[in-house]
Enzyme design. Structure first.
Site, PDB file in Angstrom:
ATOM      1  CG  ASP A  67      12.792  36.807  -0.017  1.00  0.00           C
ATOM      2  OD1 ASP A  67      13.255  35.663  -0.191  1.00  0.00           O
ATOM      3  OD2 ASP A  67      12.451  37.537  -0.951  1.00  0.00           O
ATOM      4  CG  ASN A 134       6.000  43.656  -8.136  1.00  0.00           C
ATOM      5  OD1 ASN A 134       7.151  43.217  -8.126  1.00  0.00           O
ATOM      6  ND2 ASN A 134       5.203  43.600  -7.086  1.00  0.00           N
ATOM      7  CG  HIS A 136       9.136  41.698  -5.812  1.00  0.00           C
ATOM      8  ND1 HIS A 136       7.928  41.109  -5.498  1.00  0.00           N
ATOM      9  CD2 HIS A 136       9.897  40.675  -6.299  1.00  0.00           C
ATOM     10  CE1 HIS A 136       7.967  39.821  -5.760  1.00  0.00           C
ATOM     11  NE2 HIS A 136       9.149  39.534  -6.249  1.00  0.00           N
ATOM     12  CD  GLU A 141       5.912  42.836  -3.257  1.00  0.00           C
ATOM     13  OE1 GLU A 141       6.312  43.144  -4.399  1.00  0.00           O
ATOM     14  OE2 GLU A 141       5.440  41.713  -2.986  1.00  0.00           O
TER      15      GLU A 141
HETATM   16  C1  F6R Z   1      12.760  35.185  -3.790  1.00  0.00           C
HETATM   17  C2  F6R Z   1      12.705  36.622  -4.029  1.00  0.00           C
HETATM   18  C3  F6R Z   1      11.850  37.207  -5.103  1.00  0.00           C
HETATM   19  C4  F6R Z   1      11.959  36.445  -6.436  1.00  0.00           C
HETATM   20  C5  F6R Z   1      11.034  37.072  -7.476  1.00  0.00           C
HETATM   21  C6  F6R Z   1      11.102  36.347  -8.803  1.00  0.00           C
HETATM   22  O1  F6R Z   1      13.639  34.876  -2.726  1.00  0.00           O
HETATM   23  O2  F6R Z   1      13.342  37.348  -3.330  1.00  0.00           O
HETATM   24  O3  F6R Z   1      12.205  38.554  -5.288  1.00  0.00           O
HETATM   25  O4  F6R Z   1      13.291  36.500  -6.872  1.00  0.00           O
HETATM   26  O5  F6R Z   1       9.722  37.062  -7.001  1.00  0.00           O
HETATM   27  O6  F6R Z   1      10.591  35.061  -8.641  1.00  0.00           O
HETATM   28  P1  F6R Z   1      10.668  33.991  -9.811  1.00  0.00           P
HETATM   29  O7  F6R Z   1      12.112  33.624  -9.949  1.00  0.00           O
HETATM   30  O8  F6R Z   1       9.835  32.827  -9.291  1.00  0.00           O
HETATM   31  O9  F6R Z   1      10.110  34.644 -11.029  1.00  0.00           O
END
Ligand code: F6R
Length: 239
Positions: A67, A134, A136, A141
């Site tokens: 992403d 959450n 995702h 989301e």
């Molecule tokens: C990032 C992504 C997100 C993160 C998620 C957890 O490329 O796709 O899904 O993996 O937000 O983020 P952290 O590792 O910062 O807790």
């Protein structure tokens, strides 16, 4: 779904890097799906160490990131483009790397082209995921449905708050992203999901043991035949 609980973040990172190394040994021209955020940082450090020690060679491998914020300039130090160059791609020898283009004039065209590019490379062999508090994965989301293809989507309020830690102020966090869809992720041949810290314990429990629902996007991984969750003790304590 396999759950590996490692004693701490360092061990989690080493385990993930070992799986990447094994994937390369099995298939030197592997296609990897990669994540950004705080969690994979230790894995990327370990991979860089392995590369410098001559233990891994990415010269035939390809990477597709999950992403990117949208819109965002590649030169912004908050772009995932910038993050990936700085934390991995500048230090190892991937043959090809792709990240959704946060500068694309037309998001829908960019997203469709991204899925086509993944397919043209034979699909993803090993996808690395983090998980949002959450639930995702990528920036899929919680919502009323799973969206299959790579798409342009608003970020959840909770994601904007969670990611504010990387910005000077919450108002600077982009409100939209381009993300691989649930279908794109589920087509990967193998998936590893990394989770660290007590803040991820509830969502890991729901992901592994809860109902399969688009309200917890990661729960869809229960339907994938080859998923390994690598958690540290804190994140894995409710599983
Ligand atoms: C990032 C992504 C997100 C993160 C998620 C957890 O490329 O796709 O899904 O993996 O937000 O983020 P952290 O590792 O910062 O807790």
């Amino acid at each position: 779904m396999k759950v590996l609980v490692q004693k701490n973040y360092e061990e989690l990172s080493k385990k993930a890097a070992e799986i990447i190394k094994a994937q390369l040994a099995e298939k030197p021209d592997s296609v990897f799906g990669l994540a950004t955020g705080g969690t994979p940082g230790g894995t990327y450090e370990e991979i860089i160490r392995m590369y410098k020690a001559g233990e891994v060679d990415f010269s035939r491998a390809t990477a597709f990131n999950l992403d990117e914020y949208y819109p965002i300039k590649k030169t912004s130090d908050q772009s995932y483009y910038y993050f990936m160059q700085k934390n991995l791609f500048d230090h190892v020898n991937f043959a090809k790397t792709f990240i959704p283009n946060g500068e694309a004039a037309d998001a829908a065209t960019e997203c469709a082209a991204y899925d086509e590019k993944i397919a043209a490379h034979g699909g993803i062999d090993l996808q690395i995921l983090g998980i949002g508090g959450n639930g995702h994965i990528g920036f899929n989301e919680p919502g009323d449905e799973f969206i299959a293809a790579t798409h342009h989507t608003p970020l959840d309020e909770s994601t904007i708050k969670a990611n504010a830690r990387f910005f000077a102020d919450v108002s600077e966090v982009p409100r939209h992203s381009l993300t691989m869809g649930i279908g794109t992720i589920m087509q990967a041949k193998k998936i590893i999901l990394l989770a660290s810290g007590a803040g991820k314990a509830d969502i890991i429990q729901k992901t592994v043991r809860g109902a399969i629902t688009p309200q917890v996007p990661a729960s869809v991984l229960q339907l994938h035949p080859n998923v390994t969750i690598i958690a540290d003790t804190e994140a894995g304590k409710l599983v």
